[in-house]
Scaffold this motif. Structure first.
Motif, PDB file in Angstrom:
ATOM      1  N   GLY A 288       0.786  -1.218   0.000  1.00 42.93           N
ATOM      2  CA  GLY A 288       0.000   0.000   0.000  1.00 42.93           C
ATOM      3  C   GLY A 288       0.822   1.274   0.000  1.00 42.93           C
ATOM      4  O   GLY A 288       0.283   2.363  -0.180  1.00 42.93           O
ATOM      5  N   GLU A 289       2.128   1.138   0.164  1.00 42.11           N
ATOM      6  CA  GLU A 289       3.013   2.296   0.163  1.00 42.11           C
ATOM      7  C   GLU A 289       4.020   2.172  -0.976  1.00 42.11           C
ATOM      8  O   GLU A 289       4.167   1.119  -1.583  1.00 42.11           O
ATOM      9  CB  GLU A 289       3.758   2.407   1.497  1.00 42.11           C
TER      10      GLU A 289
ATOM     11  N   ALA B 226      -0.717  -0.473  -5.474  1.00 47.14           N
ATOM     12  CA  ALA B 226      -0.015   0.815  -5.418  1.00 47.14           C
ATOM     13  C   ALA B 226       0.794   0.999  -6.697  1.00 47.14           C
ATOM     14  O   ALA B 226       1.581   0.139  -7.073  1.00 47.14           O
ATOM     15  CB  ALA B 226       0.901   0.867  -4.200  1.00 47.14           C
TER      16      ALA B 226
ATOM     17  N   VAL C 135      -4.248   1.122  -0.378  1.00 50.23           N
ATOM     18  CA  VAL C 135      -3.382   2.269  -0.659  1.00 50.23           C
ATOM     19  C   VAL C 135      -4.053   3.520  -0.109  1.00 50.23           C
ATOM     20  O   VAL C 135      -5.126   3.919  -0.587  1.00 50.23           O
ATOM     21  CB  VAL C 135      -3.137   2.410  -2.172  1.00 50.23           C
TER      22      VAL C 135
ATOM     23  N   LYS D  50      -1.716   7.309  -5.641  1.00 50.21           N
ATOM     24  CA  LYS D  50      -0.939   6.093  -5.860  1.00 50.21           C
ATOM     25  C   LYS D  50      -1.820   4.860  -6.041  1.00 50.21           C
ATOM     26  O   LYS D  50      -1.313   3.740  -6.096  1.00 50.21           O
ATOM     27  CB  LYS D  50       0.031   5.882  -4.695  1.00 50.21           C
ATOM     28  N   ARG D  51      -3.116   5.041  -6.151  1.00 48.35           N
ATOM     29  CA  ARG D  51      -4.025   3.915  -6.299  1.00 48.35           C
ATOM     30  C   ARG D  51      -4.112   3.485  -7.763  1.00 48.35           C
ATOM     31  O   ARG D  51      -4.277   4.313  -8.649  1.00 48.35           O
ATOM     32  CB  ARG D  51      -5.420   4.276  -5.784  1.00 48.35           C
TER      33      ARG D  51
END
Length: 386
Positions: free
Chosen positions: A124-125, A149, A296, A301-302
């Motif tokens: 998610g990062e 992400a 995310v 960033k999705r």
């Protein structure tokens, strides 16, 4: 017990790879003239070259970039690039999910180049890519297939970079714009966004990548399926319809059919728009569902392809880790039994989650129809724990 929804997806295919076939696909849409013929025949090479040319046209790949069909899907294409190019200068491998971590392991445990930097981030990062030195070769995954992400852009890659960039784009390409000026080796496989058959990879090389391959010989041995040089020069036949090993002409025809469909609906503009619409429907539902969140946290960033979501809330948080892991599995099992949605569980190495493929071959109405069924199944699973 809650009441089952009445509207079902017309095509319940939400796997993140192989992904759904394009709307209207059927076997009788495939050309069969090349089947039973040698891939080295004029006909066979012509169809392989046609697949390359259509890919260039739809993706807008520059004329001076080479495009080749290589063995072993996206994995083979990425590793071919790594085995041929890494080791010439310092390198950074960046990862934020399962497949990117495979490239880290390749670098750390197999190739072991000197001056290697590893950048990692949790699911998610995305790590701080701006910290990468412009002198480094860079290996990265444009879109985190198992985390959802993606990098918003390639602005972090220096225009005056000294190293080469190796971009695993398999779950992004055809649904997200590629900044070709920043990309030296880009790879993907047919079975992702275009929903075609597996086993074949695509390798796109910039002139800088070609120069690296021609003027650098790595210390490690290269298996036959990684050898793209002949007499010290890039073997351009590989990028004109010849292949390193025998390809499936049936899979090639399936990929061509998908490319022709993409061209018929408007090419990249419509492919991206379809994925954007599908992902927006899922995100609107997540925002309205208190027991679900996008894996995310940063909207920029999705992804618009494999949207990954995790459970939250007092009831879910009270469960043991084993029971938490069972929630998405039970939901997927219930809906698969009813032929409502297939293969949308989160990846095995990811946190317990659901992952709905929203790529270009999926219809928005089918995505919208799946979501009430997830709500129903969640309520059933929750009630069974009471």
């Amino acid at each position: 017990m809650s009441t089952e929804p009445t509207v079902r997806p017309g095509r319940p295919f939400f796997s993140s790879g192989p992904t759904s076939k394009f709307p209207g696909w059927s076997l009788d849409k495939l050309s069969t003239e090349s089947l039973g013929r040698s891939h080295r025949s004029a006909l066979g090479k012509g169809r392989l070259k046609y697949a390359i040319d259509l890919s260039r046209e739809i993706l807008g790949i520059p004329d001076d970039y080479l495009i080749g069909i290589v063995p072993a899907s996206d994995t083979g294409a990425v590793e071919l690039a790594m085995w041929n190019m890494l080791g010439a200068r310092p390198a950074t491998v960046a990862a934020w999910e399962s497949f990117g971590n495979v490239w880290i392991q390749d670098a750390v445990k197999q190739l072991k180049p000197s001056n290697l930097t590893v950048l990692e981030a949790d699911y998610g990062e995305i790590p701080d890519l701006s910290s990468i030195d412009k002198g480094d070769d860079i290996v990265f995954t444009w879109n985190g297939t198992t985390s959802g992400a993606r990098i918003p852009d390639a602005d972090w890659i220096a225009d005056d970079r000294e190293g080469v960039t190796i971009n695993d784009a398999t779950s992004a390409i055809f649904a997200q714009e590629m900044d070709w000026s920043k990309l030296d080796a880009t790879t993907y496989s047919w079975q992702k966004v275009m929903g075609s058959e597996a086993a074949h990879g695509m390798l796109i090389l910039s002139p800088r990548a070609v120069d690296r391959i021609e003027n650098y010989d790595p210390e490690w041995p290269l298996p036959k399926i990684f050898r793209v040089k002949k007499n010290g020069k890039i073997n351009r036949a590989i990028f004109e319809g010849a292949t390193i090993n025998t390809p499936s002409m049936l899979a090639t025809e399936d990929y061509i059919a998908a490319l022709e469909w993409a061209k018929s609906i408007g090419g990249m503009t419509e492919l991206q728009a379809r994925a954007d619409r599908n992902a927006a429907v899922v995100q609107e539902w997540i925002d309205a569902t208190p027991w679900m969140r996008n894996m995310v946290s940063d909207p920029a960033k999705r992804t618009n392809t494999g949207v990954c979501m995790v459970f939250q809330g007092e009831w879910y948080d009270s469960l043991s880790p084993e029971d938490q892991a069972g929630v998405p599995k039970k939901i997927v099992s219930m809906l698969e039994e009813r032929h409502v949605g297939y293969d949308f569980n989160g990846y095995r190495d990811a946190p317990p989650s659901l992952r709905i493929w929203c790529g270009s071959t999926v219809e928005t109405d089918d995505v919208a129809a799946l979501l009430p069924w997830i709500e129903w199944a969640y309520a059933e699973v929750k009630a069974s724990h009471s």
